[in-house]
Design a protein around this motif. Structure first.
Motif, PDB file in Angstrom:
ATOM      1  N   TYR A 230      40.750  33.950  28.427  1.00  0.00           N
ATOM      2  CA  TYR A 230      39.909  33.947  29.629  1.00  0.00           C
ATOM      3  C   TYR A 230      39.146  32.632  29.729  1.00  0.00           C
ATOM      4  CZ  TYR A 230      37.660  36.374  33.477  1.00  0.00           C
ATOM      5  OH  TYR A 230      37.260  36.766  34.728  1.00  0.00           O
ATOM      6  N   ASP A 231      38.643  32.171  28.569  1.00  0.00           N
ATOM      7  CA  ASP A 231      37.946  30.886  28.545  1.00  0.00           C
ATOM      8  C   ASP A 231      38.854  29.766  29.031  1.00  0.00           C
ATOM      9  OD1 ASP A 231      35.694  31.981  27.637  1.00  0.00           O
ATOM     10  OD2 ASP A 231      35.917  31.353  25.549  1.00  0.00           O
ATOM     11  N   VAL A 232      40.090  29.788  28.548  1.00  0.00           N
ATOM     12  CA  VAL A 232      41.030  28.732  28.916  1.00  0.00           C
ATOM     13  C   VAL A 232      41.274  28.750  30.427  1.00  0.00           C
ATOM     14  CG1 VAL A 232      43.436  28.016  28.712  1.00  0.00           C
ATOM     15  CG2 VAL A 232      42.157  28.631  26.680  1.00  0.00           C
ATOM     16  N   LEU A 233      41.477  29.957  30.970  1.00  0.00           N
ATOM     17  CA  LEU A 233      41.711  30.073  32.411  1.00  0.00           C
ATOM     18  C   LEU A 233      40.509  29.573  33.198  1.00  0.00           C
ATOM     19  CD1 LEU A 233      43.364  33.590  32.407  1.00  0.00           C
ATOM     20  CD2 LEU A 233      44.475  31.469  33.066  1.00  0.00           C
ATOM     21  N   LEU A 234      39.326  29.933  32.707  1.00  0.00           N
ATOM     22  CA  LEU A 234      38.088  29.545  33.376  1.00  0.00           C
ATOM     23  C   LEU A 234      37.946  28.030  33.373  1.00  0.00           C
ATOM     24  CD1 LEU A 234      35.974  31.371  34.602  1.00  0.00           C
ATOM     25  CD2 LEU A 234      34.714  31.312  32.476  1.00  0.00           C
ATOM     26  N   MET A 235      38.253  27.427  32.221  1.00  0.00           N
ATOM     27  CA  MET A 235      38.092  25.981  32.110  1.00  0.00           C
ATOM     28  C   MET A 235      39.132  25.246  32.950  1.00  0.00           C
ATOM     29  SD  MET A 235      36.940  25.172  28.245  1.00  0.00           S
ATOM     30  CE  MET A 235      37.429  26.503  27.217  1.00  0.00           C
ATOM     31  N   ASP A 236      40.298  25.864  33.109  1.00  0.00           N
ATOM     32  CA  ASP A 236      41.328  25.248  33.949  1.00  0.00           C
ATOM     33  C   ASP A 236      40.905  25.212  35.400  1.00  0.00           C
ATOM     34  OD1 ASP A 236      43.047  24.593  32.067  1.00  0.00           O
ATOM     35  OD2 ASP A 236      44.510  26.199  32.413  1.00  0.00           O
ATOM     36  N   LYS A 237      40.368  26.351  35.871  1.00  0.00           N
ATOM     37  CA  LYS A 237      40.075  26.460  37.290  1.00  0.00           C
ATOM     38  C   LYS A 237      38.751  25.789  37.632  1.00  0.00           C
ATOM     39  CE  LYS A 237      40.152  28.773  41.411  1.00  0.00           C
ATOM     40  NZ  LYS A 237      40.525  29.916  42.182  1.00  0.00           N
ATOM     41  N   TYR A 238      37.755  25.924  36.769  1.00  0.00           N
ATOM     42  CA  TYR A 238      36.434  25.372  37.062  1.00  0.00           C
ATOM     43  C   TYR A 238      36.103  24.319  36.020  1.00  0.00           C
ATOM     44  CZ  TYR A 238      36.200  29.558  39.899  1.00  0.00           C
ATOM     45  OH  TYR A 238      36.467  30.528  40.805  1.00  0.00           O
TER      46      TYR A 238
END
Lengths: 291, 558, 234
Positions: A230-238
């Protein structure tokens, strides 16, 4: 005593020692392995992301300090994601040990985003009686929780002028260390038709796949790996999470090296134990034949 | 026509022009209906939307109230008096406190910024400490006042609510009356909602054709309305600022069953270049107002969308009850061997031989969970056997209610076995309700007392392996039984016998060999066979792309 | 007396059970109020149970100390910790060095919670990692066909759920099939399949059995056929 007998009769304290070493070492000297994402976690992320800004998200953080390392990072990331999207957050817990952890998370993340309690989020606190509480929430949130965690009457809060019941929320996420996911599905998500996801400990993640396949759960995040994804996805998008928000997101990512190391150790030790087991078996058979 | 009026007309024209430019198509073929299967406080609107809706297209729904509804909200003279009294009381009590609180807040903020500044300026530690003390003092004063105000408001609520939502009702009634007097009788029922999300919220499963709105049709949108949102008249009249109740921005009230409502819909469109920013002259613009007609929400005595649930519940209950009755006539029913339960005698016998106690855990859930009840039932049977063998029985508990019941059950078990003297109440005790503290304590008891047999029945969480592995390390015979399917692997590798899922529930019947209980097991098996047939049929239908409407409704999850 | 101990509880169980069951199918306001009332009762009873628990805890440990049973010194620790936490939570004043009283952030209670309770709990939970390692080492042997399958599945899951699995998968060569590119070793795909196919199938089977049993046990309790839980044998 030769090597094979030594391995087969290994004192478990030696295994404990190896595990301890392999947990501590990568935490001190991070390797930072790249983390891939799974469809189960991606669908939680995209569900929260696809809600129109300012939607109401009900978060049940049903865990206590014992599963803090596995689930607290997820709570942080989810809250950050919700506030990034200006979602209104209704957060509560069905576990007596939970409030202090949630308080920590919501106050810290809330302050970073300049969100205020009662308007942008409400921390409802703890109530005993799993199904009884969830059932109550489907009738009235302010009726079940007349006051929030800080003892303020909820009926007055701006956040509850729009939302009265679980039905009025747009999404439910249960962050669960125990068997509360079923309760949320059976008493809130399914009857009120509110979509829902679950984040649970790695041990119990496998148990929720039937619900995931039946569409009763949009997604499942299992343990620290799920949080890291989830962290990785969050950092990718934002991208601002990469810089300023490091304190909020990325806690789980750090733990993944240690988890990799220990998993690898267990796999190798199982293989080793099995090889020795076969050798010992073969020897026995030969001895029997000779005798 | 005067100059002013001409100017106004020009402005109106200017306003109208962009409206037409952004107008969204009006809803066509509107259908109003009662929402089936609800408490009678929601109505449904469904309509064809000409063109594909986007998030920039918005709409809102308004209701017209009538005399009948006003009457519903009317307060008696006495209720009115109670309300006025309570409000006067509150404003008298709280007025000075509110002032004090705001000045305390200002002082606190000042103290905090002083403190922050002193830290930035790197003042000596003693000075910073002094400022910090001052800040905490101010903070406590503010908190005290804040709490006092909250307590007074809670008291006010308690005085006026008195079992029904009197204050809310009164405020709403005032507002509705006001609205009627001023001719603005349309009341907002749904805040502006973007088209793109319509039909996702509050929509119920469409089963057995009970939802009149055909929202499954392509291009048809569906929306339910279940409350009116009225602005708070208290704040509008500004006489509640003296009571600190002005936080109520608006008040939602549910629609009332059996009262006719008139509905109208406003549609909005937005400029494409600048769809959502009102500051830049964009944002939603009113396009059209359409009268929809009248509709009456009705309460339902039976939720038809739960028909399939009822059918299955009745069917399964009947099968099980039938087999219980059959079992009374023919008590010799065959039940397959369950190894874990055959081993109960062996485990208890071993404990007696070794002169060590037997430990029994009922799981970590409360008594309202069925797995705990099953574990308690087994405990009753096991206690009788233990009394026979004259062993000690230790039962640590995580739930005080479970503990009380466990005491009762064990006592009865000992009494039935003819050994009431051997029963020791303090062997069945409460440890703590915290999961891992309980686990630690139980593991401690295992290590110290070294029980010869350990029963792990009921529901377990992550502690399953901790308990079972500690038990294995002490060398005890372990019999586990749980329906926590994700803990099963741990029990299977560490325990000698494991009851899987339903075997836990069957155990009590198996141990007692009581015909009626065995009959229910048989009935359960038949129900299971039926379920398997249904799953198979549905799977075959699915594979061959077949559909049987009635059957599909029957198996649709709720 | 026998009526109070036997018949009355069965009557209550029957009436309450049937009523709550029927209630589920009725969407009207009466049924909502009934449920609300019931849920409130449950919450109140759970609240009172806490008092029962405290009494039992103290009684058990006092007895242990009085009888000087083995390990009775630990009972002193238990009672002292209990008294301290309770005092810290209820005392109407600030303890020296703490800015807040009762259970607020910055109080002694909160400090104890955060710096003793949380670490101790986390410790207990993390012991699990060690136990899993030792249990896996001892128990996972390829003794038979089934055990070997279990072993292989466990290894795939363990490697596939951590980043190192991705690293291994990406390092293996690829091949083309039906126009798609596949890795020879693809842990993500394999773990996904294991979780979604065999795991979910087995879980469903167990769950269906469990829920049917729960229906059966509910019926037995509602109709008074199963009475062991009331402390009465048969």
């Amino acid at each position: 005593m030769d090597f094979v007998t030594l391995i087969l009769n290994l004192d478990r304290k030696i295994i404990f020692g190896c595990v301890a070493l392999l947990v501590v070492w990568p935490l001190l000297v991070p390797i930072q392995m790249p983390i891939g994402t799974t469809p189960e976690v991606r669908s939680i992320f995209s569900a929260i992301d696809a809600l129109p800004n300012g939607s109401d998200v009900m978060i049940a953080a049903d865990y206590d300090p014992s599963s803090k390392p596995e689930l607290q990072p997820f709570t942080y990331s989810l809250l950050a994601h919700c506030f990034e999207k200006d979602h209104k957050v209704h957060i509560l817990t069905l576990w007596p040990g939970g409030p202090a952890l949630i308080q920590q998370a919501i106050e810290e993340v809330g302050a970073q985003y300049g969100k205020s309690s009662g308007t942008d989020y409400c921390f409802l606190g703890y109530k005993p009686g799993n199904a009884a509480v969830v059932g109550g929430l489907t009738n009235s949130i302010t009726g079940t929780y007349p006051t929030d965690f800080y003892n303020r009457p909820t009926a007055n809060m701006p956040i509850y002028q729009r939302v009265q019941r679980v039905k009025d929320c747009d999404y439910i996420v249960d962050i669960a260390a125990g068997a509360t996911v079923e309760v949320w599905i059976a008493f809130a998500s399914a009857p009120e038709n509110v979509p829902m996801s679950a984040a649970c400990t790695a041990v119990s993640a496998a148990g929720y796949y039937p619900y995931y396949q039946a569409g009763q759960l949009d997604g499942i995040s299992g343990g620290m790996k799920g949080s890291a994804e989830y962290d990785v996805l969050l950092m990718d998008k934002y991208p601002n999470f990469k810089n300023g928000g490091a304190r909020i997101a990325g806690n789980a990512v750090k733990g993944m090296d240690a988890q990799s190391a220990v998993h690898l150790f267990i796999v190798l030790s199982i293989i080793l134990a099995n090889i020795c087991y076969f050798i010992a078996n073969k020897r026995q058979r030969e001895e029997r034949r000779n005798a | 026509m005067g100059m002013g009026k001409r100017l106004l007309a020009c402005m109106a024209l200017l306003l109208l022009l962009p409206l037409h430019a952004y107008a969204v198509p009006a809803p066509a073929d509107v259908e109003l209906s009662d929402v089936a299967n609800d408490e009678g406080n929601a109505v449904a609107i469904s309509w064809d939307w000409d063109g594909s809706p986007t998030e920039a297209d918005q709409f809102s729904v308004e209701l017209r109230v009538n005399d009948q509804l006003l009457k519903h909200f009317e307060l008696s003279q006495q209720e009115m008096q109670t309300l006025t009294d309570a409000r006067n009381w509150l404003s008298g009590e709280v007025g000075t406190l509110l002032d004090q609180r705001s000045s305390a807040k200002a002082e606190m903020d000042q103290a905090q910024s002083d403190l922050d500044q002193s830290i930035i300026d790197k003042l000596p530690g003693s000075e910073v400490a002094g400022l910090r003390r001052t800040y905490w003092q101010k903070y406590r004063v503010f908190r005290r006042l804040d709490k006092q105000i909250a307590a007074l408001q809670a008291k006010f609520a308690a005085r006026t609510y008195k079992g029904e939502d009197l204050r809310l009702k009164a405020l709403t009634w005032e507002f509705l009356n006001e609205a009627m007097r001023n001719g603005g009788e349309w009341i907002s029922a749904a805040a502006m909602a973007p088209m793109a999300s319509v039909g996702t919220k509050g929509a119920r499963t469409d089963l057995f054709g009970v939802n009149a709105a055909r929202r499954n049709d392509a291009g048809r949108l569906y929306f339910t309305v279940d409350s009116i949102s009225v602005p708070n008249p208290g704040t509008a009249a500004s006489d509640d600022s003296s009571t600190g109740l002005e936080q109520f921005a608006s008040i939602p009230i549910n629609l009332v069953p059996d009262i006719e409502y008139q509905l109208r819909m406003s549609t909005y469109g937005a400029a494409e270049s600048n769809p959502m920013d009102p500051a830049a002259g964009g944002g939603p613009q009113l396009a059209e107002q359409i009268s929809l007609g009248t509709v009456t929400p009705r309460g339902n005595a039976f939720d038809k969308s739960k028909t399939n649930n009822l059918v299955f519940a009745l069917l399964f209950s009947m099968i099980i009850l039938a087999f219980i009755i059959l079992a009374r006539r023919n008590p010799n029913m065959f039940i397959r061997r369950i190894a874990g339960l055959e081993a109960v005698d062996e485990a208890i016998g071993r404990a007696t031989e070794m002169g060590k106690p037997v430990m029994y855990l009922t799981g970590l859930q409360s008594l309202s969970e069925l797995s705990t009840l099953a574990a308690i039932n087994i405990l009753g049977r096991v206690a009788g056997k233990i009394a026979d063998y004259e062993s000690d029985l230790i039962v640590p508990n995580r739930d005080p209610v479970v503990q009380t019941v466990a005491q009762e059950v064990v006592k009865e078990g000992y009494a039935t076995a003819g050994r009431p003297d051997a029963y020791r109440e303090d062997n069945i005790f409460f440890l703590t309700d915290d999961q891992f503290s309980f686990t630690a304590a139980t593991c401690g008891i295992m290590m110290r007392d070294k029980p010869a047999a350990i029963f792990l029945m009921g529901y377990y969480y992550a502690e399953s392996l901790l308990l079972a592995e500690t038990g294995a390390a002490t060398g005890a015979i372990q019999i586990a039984g749980t329906d926590a399917e994700h803990q099963l692997p741990f029990f299977i590798v560490t325990c000698d016998y494991t009851l899987i899922g339903e075997e836990l529930y069957a155990a009590s019947a198996y141990l007692s060999r009581e015909p009626m209980l065995l009959g229910s097991l048989k009935g359960q098996d038949i129900a299971k066979a039926l379920m398997m047939a249904i799953i198979l049929l549905q799977a075959i239908l699915f594979i061959f792309n077949g559909e049987w409407k009635f059957f599909k409704d029957m198996v649709t999850p709720l | 007396m026998i009526f109070l101990k036997r018949q009355l509880p069965i009557i209550i169980a029957f009436v309450a059970g049937i009523m709550m069951w029927i209630r589920y199918y009725i969407p009207s306001e009466v049924s909502t109020n009934l449920e609300d009332g019931y849920l409130e009762w449950v919450r109140i009873i759970v609240g009172f149970a806490a008092i029962l628990g405290i009494l039992s805890l103290l009684q058990h440990h006092m007895l242990k100390i009085r009888m000087k049973r083995p390990g009775f010194a630990f009972s002193y620790v238990t009672i002292a910790a209990f008294a301290l936490m309770m005092f810290a939570g209820f005392a109407p004043f600030n303890f020296p060095g703490f800015a807040e009283k009762n259970m607020e952030t910055g109080s002694l209670f909160n400090w104890l919670y955060e710096f003793t309770f949380i670490p101790m709990q986390a410790t207990m939970f993390s012991v699990l990692a060690f136990f899993i390692a030792s249990a896996a080492f001892r128990a996972f042997r390829a003794r038979s066909m089934e055990a070997t399958l279990l072993l292989v599945a466990a290894i795939i899951m363990m490697v596939g759920r951590v980043p190192i699995g991705d690293l291994i998968s990406n390092a293996t060569p690829t091949f083309m099939m039906f126009g798609n590119e596949y890795h020879f070793i693809d842990f993500e795909e394999w773990t996904g399949w294991l979780l979604n196919v065999p795991n979910a199938a087995a879980k469903r089977g167990i769950l269906l059995g469990v829920y049917l049993s729960q229906i059966a046990i509910s019926i037995r309790i509602i109709f008074g056929i199963e009475r062991t839980y009331m402390g009465g044998g048969d």
